[in-house]
Motif scaffolding. Structure first.
Motif, PDB file in Angstrom:
ATOM      1  N   ARG A 166       5.246   8.908  -9.805  1.00 12.65           N
ATOM      2  CA  ARG A 166       5.107   9.726  -8.605  1.00 12.65           C
ATOM      3  C   ARG A 166       6.005   9.169  -7.505  1.00 12.65           C
ATOM      4  N   ILE A 167       6.283  10.055  -6.525  1.00 12.16           N
ATOM      5  CA  ILE A 167       6.994   9.638  -5.322  1.00 12.16           C
ATOM      6  C   ILE A 167       5.958   9.429  -4.228  1.00 12.16           C
ATOM      7  N   GLY A 168       5.911   8.219  -3.687  1.00 11.60           N
ATOM      8  CA  GLY A 168       4.979   7.905  -2.621  1.00 11.60           C
ATOM      9  C   GLY A 168       5.705   7.399  -1.392  1.00 11.60           C
ATOM     10  N   LEU A 169       4.922   7.102  -0.361  1.00 11.04           N
ATOM     11  CA  LEU A 169       5.465   6.570   0.893  1.00 11.04           C
ATOM     12  C   LEU A 169       4.809   5.222   1.183  1.00 11.04           C
ATOM     13  N   VAL A 170       5.631   4.257   1.542  1.00 11.56           N
ATOM     14  CA  VAL A 170       5.126   2.919   1.840  1.00 11.56           C
ATOM     15  C   VAL A 170       4.287   2.969   3.119  1.00 11.56           C
TER      16      VAL A 170
ATOM     17  N   LEU B 199       0.861  -1.177   0.000  1.00  9.93           N
ATOM     18  CA  LEU B 199       0.000   0.000   0.000  1.00  9.93           C
ATOM     19  C   LEU B 199       0.898   1.228   0.000  1.00  9.93           C
ATOM     20  N   ILE B 200       0.697   2.093  -0.990  1.00 11.37           N
ATOM     21  CA  ILE B 200       1.543   3.281  -1.163  1.00 11.37           C
ATOM     22  C   ILE B 200       0.672   4.526  -1.055  1.00 11.37           C
ATOM     23  N   ALA B 201       1.043   5.446  -0.179  1.00 10.82           N
ATOM     24  CA  ALA B 201       0.370   6.745  -0.067  1.00 10.82           C
ATOM     25  C   ALA B 201       0.975   7.691  -1.094  1.00 10.82           C
ATOM     26  N   ILE B 202       0.141   8.163  -2.014  1.00  7.02           N
ATOM     27  CA  ILE B 202       0.607   9.018  -3.108  1.00  7.02           C
ATOM     28  C   ILE B 202      -0.063  10.383  -2.975  1.00  7.02           C
ATOM     29  N   PRO B 203       0.696  11.479  -3.070  1.00  4.76           N
ATOM     30  CA  PRO B 203       0.098  12.814  -2.976  1.00  4.76           C
ATOM     31  C   PRO B 203      -0.963  13.033  -4.050  1.00  4.76           C
TER      32      PRO B 203
END
Length: 714
Positions: A41-45, A5-9
């Motif tokens: 995009r750059i996301g956060l795990v 699951l990746i949080a993407i802006p």
């Protein structure tokens, strides 16, 4: 098969699922590059897990693979990460946008985390003194001129002094980098604590090994900062880190100077006015543990600190801790949650604690430590009311106040005038036809800035040339109301330009200008300091013996039920700038001398007045006793917007969902604005209703811009 699951802006409420072709032990909070639509995009795990998926299921779900892991380790520790995800949920903000905003801008773009660079240490306080060093590489005329200037100063010069003398920042930086200018910081020895300070230090110092919420409730000048410093020393003895928050950028030079004098290069500063390279370097030094003290405004809360040992929130009552755009978080409340998660003490400080904090003290959730006397032994300044109803004062200051200022300057002391309005006049007005300088885009008047020759809307920044005559009938126009620019003009005419310094965001728009103005005040020369809320908190000006408070009457009659609470905070805080080293006095200039709030404040003081207000909040079931949220929706078509909102409210059909109402400022920047209010005694109900409103609006009108403000401050 591993998925992540990746949080993407983006404005979606949920993280996105990707195939995970990397190791399973990647921690939450690690940056990753992923395909998103037609771009990357750059996301956060958020999480990585094993799932039993077939190739057909992968195809049906249209899962794509993550492309690259950018960090060797997570940005934050596990407990901080839990706090940030809680914050996104509590404030009803899309998780990807919320988490993405916590990163420095360069890291959001996918650039590598820098190593801390000690060579890039900056003089954040402006208190560092420079003397000539190895001048063999000084070649240009401007460099030689500056070296001679510094050499002529008996004890060297600070950066603000060099810049005030005409030296450019580039020349100064070059001479520092080449060793032609040598820096030396003033050191400060520990001050002897008063009995009250010692009692507070002992009380909190015995509990630094665990979470606990503490309020240092001390009068202005009682020495709260010295107690903070002693507590910091105790934390550093165990090689842990301290986060020190202040409400506004203009407070950082003074606080930083105190910290640097005691702790040297252990201090890193974080706020939005710094260059991005300086902020990123401070961020990296904190994350690596090189800097053990991080001081800054609310956004410094999100700095990764692996060995966090204590959080300090100075002036905890200040509304600047509440973010007023995008993610509407309150730094004090998030810091309390972070402290609990990381099991570290949280120390709040204020001479005027807010209603929420007072209620938490009364409920036993926060331990209060009182300091009722000033550390210098001087008495609190005496407050006196000037009844301004019968005294003409078009420039904002009455004749009686001007006389008191004149007497103060003649004694070689400093006076302070608090006026919470920028500009020259609140509005231009025609007495013949009634024309007023309304903003064409907002439900507001445009403010006259005479020095710029412009009318400026302080809400949308729309600007136009100030007319000399009425645009409708060509009659003369007059400026109504007084701002700091107008009051400054009166003071300059009366006492001379060298006796007046103005503190507002128009006159002090850069850190350099702010440091120069602070240096003028700290010279202790006779001065009149005129300013907005920039001067109302935190500053320690020992030669100020007179404070004049004006311009607060309108808030006493505001429709917002907590406006009087902010008035008594402002008056008490501004009054506290006076008489720190010698006897002082305070003049409250008002056309409402018999208003019950002012009468009680002057007769009984801040705390009894606030306690009476809290009692009324409880009797009337008003926030912060009840839990509230404000949903503001805007669109260019006001009628359609109101109908859409009404249909959504009718569909949800809940007694605690109120509205829609026109926003206090119905039009802003060309958009019509309506609000729906949630007031309930249950946080879960508030959260459910806020999310229902957001989801329903997305379905009915996905292009509408809706902002959810949890625990609104006004």
């Amino acid at each position: 098969m591993l998925t992540a699951l990746i949080a993407i802006p983006c404005p979606m409420d949920h993280p996105f699922t990707y195939l995970w072709p990397f190791a399973a032990d990647v921690k939450p909070g690690t940056r990753v590059k992923v395909p998103f639509g037609n771009s990357t995009r750059i996301g956060l795990v958020v999480s990585v897990k094993e799932e039993d998926l077939t190739e057909e299921q992968v195809a049906d779900l249209k899962l794509r693979s993550a492309l690259e892991v950018l960090d060797e380790d997570a940005i934050w520790d596990e407990d901080s990460w839990k706090t940030w995800t809680w914050m996104a949920n509590y404030y009803c903000y899309p998780i990807g946008d919320a988490l993405g905003r916590l990163l420095p801008p360069t890291l959001r773009k996918g650039e590598a985390i820098p190593r801390d660079n000690l060579e890039n240490l900056r003089d954040f306080s402006g208190a560092v003194t420079y003397t000539p060093g190895d001048t063999s590489n000084v070649v240009t005329p401007s460099q030689k001129k500056l070296i001679e200037l510094v050499r002529s100063a008996e004890s060297g010069m600070t950066r603000p002094e060099m810049e005030a003398a005409g030296a450019s920042g580039r020349v100064i930086d070059t001479l520092i980098r080449t060793g032609a200018l040598l820096a030396s910081r003033q050191t400060e020895t520990a001050l002897a604590l008063t009995e009250e300070q010692q009692a507070v230090f002992d009380g909190i110092g015995a509990q630094l090994d665990r979470f606990g919420a503490h309020l240092i409730d001390g009068v202005t000048g009682s020495g709260k900062t010295e107690v903070y410093i002693r507590l910091i020393e105790k934390i550093l003895e165990t090689d842990r880190q301290v986060l020190y928050l202040v409400p506004e950028i203009n407070l950082t030079p003074q606080t930083c100077a105190r910290l640097e004098a005691r702790f040297g290069d252990d201090v890193a500063v974080m706020h939005s006015a710094l260059k991005e390279s300086d902020r990123l370097n401070a961020w990296a030094r904190a994350r690596n543990g090189t800097s053990r003290i991080v001081m800054g405004t609310r956004s410094a809360l999100f700095t990764p600190m692996p060995r966090l040992g204590m959080i300090i929130i100075d002036e905890e009552h200040d509304s600047s801790y509440k973010q007023d755009s995008y993610l509407h978080y309150h730094a004090r409340d998030v810091a309390m949650y972070l402290g609990r998660q990381r099991n570290v003490p949280v120390v709040l400080g204020s001479a005027t604690p807010c209603a929420e904090t007072l209620r938490n003290v009364m409920a036993g959730r926060i331990t209060r430590h009182r300091m009722l006397h000033r550390a210098t032994g001087t008495s609190m300044p005496k407050l006196r009311v000037i009844d301004a109803k019968s005294m003409p004062h078009p420039d904002g200051i009455t004749r009686m106040a001007m006389t008191a200022i004149k007497e103060t300057l003649e004694r070689g002391e400093q006076a302070m005038v608090y006026l919470p309005r920028r500009g020259f006049a609140h509005v231009l007005f025609c007495n013949e036809c009634g024309w007023a300088s309304d903003c064409p885009h907002c439900s507001a008047r445009m403010t006259l800035h005479r020095a710029k020759g412009k009318l400026i809307c302080h809400h949308c920044e729309h600007t136009r040339k100030a007319p000399q005559v009425c645009p409708n009938c060509s009659a003369a126009v007059v400026g109504l109301g007084a701002g700091t620019e107008r009051a400054e003009a009166l003071l300059v005419e009366a006492f001379g330009e060298d006796r007046v310094v103005r503190f507002d965001t128009d006159s002090l728009s850069t850190p350099k200008l702010l440091q120069a103005a602070l240096a003028r005040v700290r010279s202790n020369d006779p001065l009149v300091i005129i300013g907005t809320q920039m001067i109302s908190k935190g500053h320690d000006f020992p030669n100020v013996t007179l404070t004049v408070v004006t311009g607060t009457d309108s808030a006493l009659f505001s429709a917002e039920h907590r406006a009087p609470e902010r008035v008594i905070q402002q008056i008490t805080q501004v009054a506290g700038r006076s008489g720190r080293a010698k006897e002082g006095r305070v003049l409250v200039q008002t056309s409402q001398p018999f208003h019950p709030v002012l009468v009680q404040l002057l007769a009984e003081g801040y705390h009894p007045t606030l306690e009476g207000m809290v009692q009324r909040y409880e009797e009337m079931c008003l926030p912060p006793v009840l839990h509230s949220a404000c949903i503001t929706v805007e669109d260019r078509d006001g009628r359609t917007l109101e109908r859409t909102l009404q249909s959504v409210v009718d569909e949800i059909d809940h007694d605690e969902l109120l509205g829609p109402f026109p926003a206090p400022m119905e039009r802003k920047a060309g958009f019509s604005r309506f609000q729906v209010i949630i007031v309930t005694n249950n946080r879960a109900t508030r959260h459910k209703l806020a999310l229902q409103m957001r989801h329903a609006l997305k379905l009915r009108a996905p292009k509408l811009h809706a902002v959810i403000d949890i625990d609104p401050q006004g």
